[in-house]
Design a protein around this motif. Sequence first.
Motif, short mmCIF file in Angstrom:
data_model
loop_
_atom_site.label_atom_id
_atom_site.label_comp_id
_atom_site.label_asym_id
_atom_site.label_seq_id
_atom_site.Cartn_x
_atom_site.Cartn_y
_atom_site.Cartn_z
N ARG A 150 -62.09 21.84 27.42
CA ARG A 150 -60.95 22.59 26.90
C ARG A 150 -59.64 22.02 27.43
N VAL A 151 -58.67 21.92 26.53
CA VAL A 151 -57.32 21.49 26.89
C VAL A 151 -56.41 22.70 26.70
N PRO A 152 -55.85 23.27 27.76
CA PRO A 152 -55.01 24.46 27.60
C PRO A 152 -53.80 24.18 26.71
N SER A 185 -70.08 27.07 16.58
CA SER A 185 -71.40 26.65 16.08
C SER A 185 -71.38 25.19 15.64
N LEU A 186 -70.30 24.81 14.96
CA LEU A 186 -70.15 23.42 14.52
C LEU A 186 -70.09 22.47 15.70
N LEU A 187 -69.28 22.80 16.69
CA LEU A 187 -69.09 21.91 17.84
C LEU A 187 -70.39 21.69 18.61
N LYS A 188 -71.19 22.72 18.74
CA LYS A 188 -72.44 22.60 19.48
C LYS A 188 -73.41 21.64 18.79
N ALA A 189 -73.26 21.48 17.46
CA ALA A 189 -74.18 20.63 16.70
C ALA A 189 -73.66 19.21 16.50
N MET A 190 -72.43 18.93 16.93
CA MET A 190 -71.87 17.59 16.74
C MET A 190 -72.63 16.56 17.57
N ASP A 191 -72.73 15.35 17.02
CA ASP A 191 -73.40 14.24 17.71
C ASP A 191 -72.43 13.67 18.74
N LYS A 192 -72.69 13.94 20.00
CA LYS A 192 -71.77 13.53 21.07
C LYS A 192 -71.76 12.03 21.30
N ASP A 193 -72.75 11.32 20.77
CA ASP A 193 -72.75 9.86 20.88
C ASP A 193 -71.77 9.23 19.89
N LYS A 194 -71.43 9.97 18.84
CA LYS A 194 -70.50 9.46 17.83
C LYS A 194 -69.09 10.00 18.03
N TYR A 195 -69.01 11.30 18.30
CA TYR A 195 -67.69 11.93 18.42
C TYR A 195 -67.66 12.86 19.62
N LYS A 196 -66.73 12.59 20.51
CA LYS A 196 -66.49 13.48 21.65
C LYS A 196 -65.35 14.42 21.25
N VAL A 197 -65.67 15.69 21.13
CA VAL A 197 -64.69 16.66 20.65
C VAL A 197 -64.19 17.52 21.81
N ASP A 198 -62.89 17.45 22.05
CA ASP A 198 -62.23 18.36 22.98
C ASP A 198 -61.56 19.46 22.16
N VAL A 199 -61.32 20.60 22.79
CA VAL A 199 -60.70 21.73 22.08
C VAL A 199 -59.42 22.14 22.79
#
Length: 402
Positions: free
Chosen positions: A66-68, A33-47
């Motif tokens: 996703r990074v295995p 839920s948190l990741l879906k709401a992150m501002d992708k222009d500021k932070y690119k989040v990989d998991v």
Amino acid sequence: MNRIKVKKIKFPAKVLMVLHSSGLTGPNKATVSLLKAMDKDKYKVDVACPRDGDLSKVLREAGIFRVPLEFGRNRDILTAIDLIRILKRNNYHVLHGHMGRVGPMICASGKMAGVPAIILTEHMNDSSHTWMREDKLRLRIHHLFHMLSNSILDRVIAVSECARISYIARQGMREDKVVTIYNSTRIMEDHRVLDDSARTSLREELRFGENTLVVGTVGRLIKEKGHEDVVMAGRRVLHKYPEARFLVVGDGPQRAYLEALARKEGLADKCIFLGFRRDMDDVMRAIDILVQPTHRECPESFGLVLIEAMARRKAVIASDIEPFREIIKDGENGLLFSEKDVTALADKLTILLEDRAIVRLLAERAFCVVKERFNPESAARKTEELYSDILRSKGYDLTEYA
């Protein structure tokens, strides 16, 4: 090893979130839920997470890269080597992991890879998991590793204030290094469109009438979760309200015992055990009242199931323990009962079974509280601000979007 020398960051900054469980556990659902709401222009989040499992599927459907990364009790060193390689290859600015057995390994990997900001999220109110309570040596080793990792960590995020206080007390960490950012859940604004068909479908499957009041409890079936209290309280209220029905959703070592108890108390056809379900949205829509009877012995730090029900406009009843008091104000947006007190729980259920208007009122107030305090957008903004504060404190230039 030296930290990354470049001091000016070209946005979006790069974050690696590490999730060691492959299933849709409570912490993993909150993180998605948190990741879906992150501002992708500021932070690119990989998991970084296990390749297979429900979590990987949900992340893929959400378009999250996703990074295995495989985990296991006998491969911590291999996992650390893989994680260091991933961090160095991609030059991440932030490493965000989660507490638990692998927390110290994540911290050490981030340090060796030279990641500027290292953060862990604490999801438990007490680090003494069941297996550690029975093994004092492992408990001491666990605490030692966490205390060593505290010197590496830039911040710890606690998912509730009671988790924050507990972590500071048992780990001796500076108060300013532990911050509270509540878990969040998707807000069901379009409930009137979505609820009717799913609610009707599951109720038909269970042979419940549309007007039947359904009481549900959700969670792993272990003693500390208090499901026995729900069965015994159900026996009391069903004598007066025989048309009501109870749903127990989840699986675990106590399931056979609880099913036998329900049969013994004459509730076999009125207390239905659904086991583990992947269609939890549909289950939540089918119930009217959610009961969360957790005992204090359970190291639970937040009532994620509570806010999931509240976000779907369900009335909630919960045991009066610290994590739940941060969510529910008794009589305002839900009801609290004394922990392990079956009579008190039965009395609270009676209040709601007697008056559907109270059920609707509490449900609407519950929704308003979740929408205001436990929405993913608020959690995402606070998390982004934390990332930025840490990077600025390390001398990184974030003026491009400030």
